[in-house]
Enzyme design. Sequence first.
Site, PDB file in Angstrom:
ATOM      1  N   ASP A  60      -8.645  -8.720   2.713  1.00 14.25           N
ATOM      2  CA  ASP A  60      -8.473  -7.694   3.740  1.00 14.25           C
ATOM      3  C   ASP A  60      -9.685  -7.630   4.671  1.00 14.25           C
ATOM      4  O   ASP A  60     -10.462  -6.683   4.596  1.00 14.25           O
ATOM      5  CB  ASP A  60      -8.258  -6.334   3.058  1.00 14.25           C
ATOM      6  CG  ASP A  60      -7.793  -5.272   4.026  1.00 14.25           C
ATOM      7  OD1 ASP A  60      -7.475  -5.606   5.167  1.00 14.25           O
ATOM      8  OD2 ASP A  60      -7.755  -4.093   3.628  1.00 14.25           O
ATOM      9  N   GLU A  84     -13.512  -2.346  10.737  1.00  8.60           N
ATOM     10  CA  GLU A  84     -13.338  -1.527   9.536  1.00  8.60           C
ATOM     11  C   GLU A  84     -14.374  -1.844   8.463  1.00  8.60           C
ATOM     12  O   GLU A  84     -15.029  -0.944   7.940  1.00  8.60           O
ATOM     13  CB  GLU A  84     -11.919  -1.751   8.979  1.00  8.60           C
ATOM     14  CG  GLU A  84     -11.656  -1.034   7.678  1.00  8.60           C
ATOM     15  CD  GLU A  84     -10.241  -1.265   7.168  1.00  8.60           C
ATOM     16  OE1 GLU A  84      -9.478  -1.997   7.811  1.00  8.60           O
ATOM     17  OE2 GLU A  84      -9.914  -0.694   6.105  1.00  8.60           O
ATOM     18  N   GLU A 131       0.827  -1.203   0.000  1.00  4.08           N
ATOM     19  CA  GLU A 131       0.000   0.000   0.000  1.00  4.08           C
ATOM     20  C   GLU A 131       0.864   1.258   0.000  1.00  4.08           C
ATOM     21  O   GLU A 131       0.737   2.127   0.853  1.00  4.08           O
ATOM     22  CB  GLU A 131      -0.966  -0.021   1.192  1.00  4.08           C
ATOM     23  CG  GLU A 131      -1.868  -1.259   1.159  1.00  4.08           C
ATOM     24  CD  GLU A 131      -3.033  -1.222   2.131  1.00  4.08           C
ATOM     25  OE1 GLU A 131      -2.864  -0.688   3.236  1.00  4.08           O
ATOM     26  OE2 GLU A 131      -4.102  -1.736   1.759  1.00  4.08           O
TER      27      GLU A 131
END
Length: 685
Positions: free
Chosen positions: A374, A402, A295
Amino acid sequence: VQRLPNETGYEGWLRYRPASSSRRQEGYTAVCQRIVARGASEVLLSARRELGKGLGAILGRIPEFLVEPPVDGRYLGIGTVAEQWLLDALAVAGVPRPTGDGFVLFGQGHATAVFIVGGSDIGCLYGTFALLRRLQLGEDLPNGPVVERPAMALRMLDHWDNLDGSVERGYAGRSIFFARGEVVADRQRVLDYGRLLASIGVNAVALNNVNVAPGAMALPTKRHLGPLAALAGTFRSFGVRVFLSVAFEAPVVAGGLLTADPGSPEVARWWSQLAGGVYDYVPDLGGFLVKAGSESQPGPRVYGRTHADGANVIAAGLEPFGGTLLWRTFVYDCKQDWRDRSTDRAKAAFDEFLPLDGLFAPNVVLQVKSGPMDFQVREPPSPLLGAMANTSQTVEVQLSQEYTGQQVHLCYLVPAWKRALDFDTYASGTGSTVAKLVCGASSRTGMAGVANVGDDPNWTGHHLAQANLYGFGRLAWCPDLPAEQIAAEWAGLTFGPDPASADVVTEMLIASAPAYESYTTPLGLGWMVTPGSHYGPSPDGYEYSPWGTYHFADSVGIGVDRTTSHGTGFTAQYREPWKTIFEDPSTCPEDLLLFFHHLRYDFVLPGGTILVQRMYDRHFEGTAIAEDLLARWRSLAGCVDTVRYRAVEEKLAEQVRQAREWRDVINAYLYRKSGKNDENRRPVY
Ligand code: GCV
């Protein structure tokens, strides 16, 4: 009606209320009002303080601490196997000696005396919390031996806390460790956190975000080390070791070197000096945690080196101090062209790390996300887990919600973690579960979870999200515990002693994740969240972004073809029988169907329903369960104190609103793509 006293939730599950009946209270008091304790280490003092606090409340009187057993033989004895009088007590009762950080609870002579014997000081502390848990749940004092020992060596929470006090993917307020560029000086909150962690067996905490911002690169340097050492000291008294996240390019950004090349001797020197400096202050530091080459973070490939080269140079600096380097395998190229159908983010970690098996230093542990993508609400277990016979691995999960409702939605995650732990990798024949892999491999492996904690008065924002914190620790301690039992324990401790409230809360927890999955992205679809924030429905959000997390919906079908026969080839990363099971849509579990396959909307599922109809149904069902969660909670009006009742009610009402939005947005999207009507004629816009 007698009003229940209001509670903030700050006490968590350590609420310590008087025993539920006077008969019970008398029974407990007869034994536990006198405690015989001789050891005086820091950790043992924590255990004593906890017994004083807990028993004081449960018995309704402060217990007395003695050094010698009273003549009537009625007392609670606590200490370790290093004390002869306890070895004698074990021998008399014929109870095996506890080992490591385990403990034994047992009674002598029909529970006239009860003992907590630890294999170590920390074992005593764990035994203390286990005994207090029993009493809070209204169970009998132990008679026959209760023998426990943590299954995993590493039971760790990773905080994504930034030095400025913000928390990446944090939904419960600000950091409890950092504020305005400094380590906090007031450690009361940390101390109370330490108690909560020790009570569930968590023994390690990474303090700062794995995305190390430039300011935080200075964390392991002189300026912050004094306050960090104080913080580590607070944790130490609860048997919790501290880790720090460090950045791969720190030698350049924080050290002023011209390179972070792991092959450079000056880089090696820099890492070893850095480690030495930290260990001067925190001699029992667990080690470092690194996210590199992911990332947009620089990694070893920048210098033409492998992840093993990158990890080993940092690990060498930690080695003289016994430190561990946790190196995350969350490595992928986050820029993907949608036309390129062979590149697959799910394949990245396996492709990158498998060829490096056996090349990592012994004190390196790879930290592998439980799924290949993820932390979606449903993913298959990562095929990298168990695939590297000569490399230590720790499994990583996410408590912070998240992608699972950001602590507004109720989503009890323990069943999902259990699914990952129970997965049979077949790495060395049948029964090679992920749990076995991370439990047995070494004294450095286990489970790491991204923490869901902040400075919110109730720690987790949503009162009921505390169940995920509790459950994480309990599961890392014993992966065999059923998710329902963990939920029931937590609910009993948090909403007891009224068993009716605890039962309702337990049922709500168990119903929550399947509901969330159904009204958001069932059948393994995932990724229909708003890009960036990862909250709320946005069916095409990631479809038209370069991050490579597509679902490829068109007028014919939806889902990602990850088969080996005509897709990305991801299924080939699994051992048999999984490879064959996932490869074929008729054997692939329905919950993962669109993760592995691109299917027509009229694909017929077992039972005869077509795919798009099933998607509609799941969205309606999930929303109905969300509505039911609110109704069930409302049935507890008057049984839960007003403050907690209202706070949870508000969250659940918001969840219902958002569940309806998810249902309508996704169903409308599928309808417009497929043109197929809902056969039950419910509103699809
Ligand atoms: C810490 C996801 C999150 C990022 C997080 C990353 C990771 O991509 O959105 O915020 O970064 O996972 O696990 O490193």
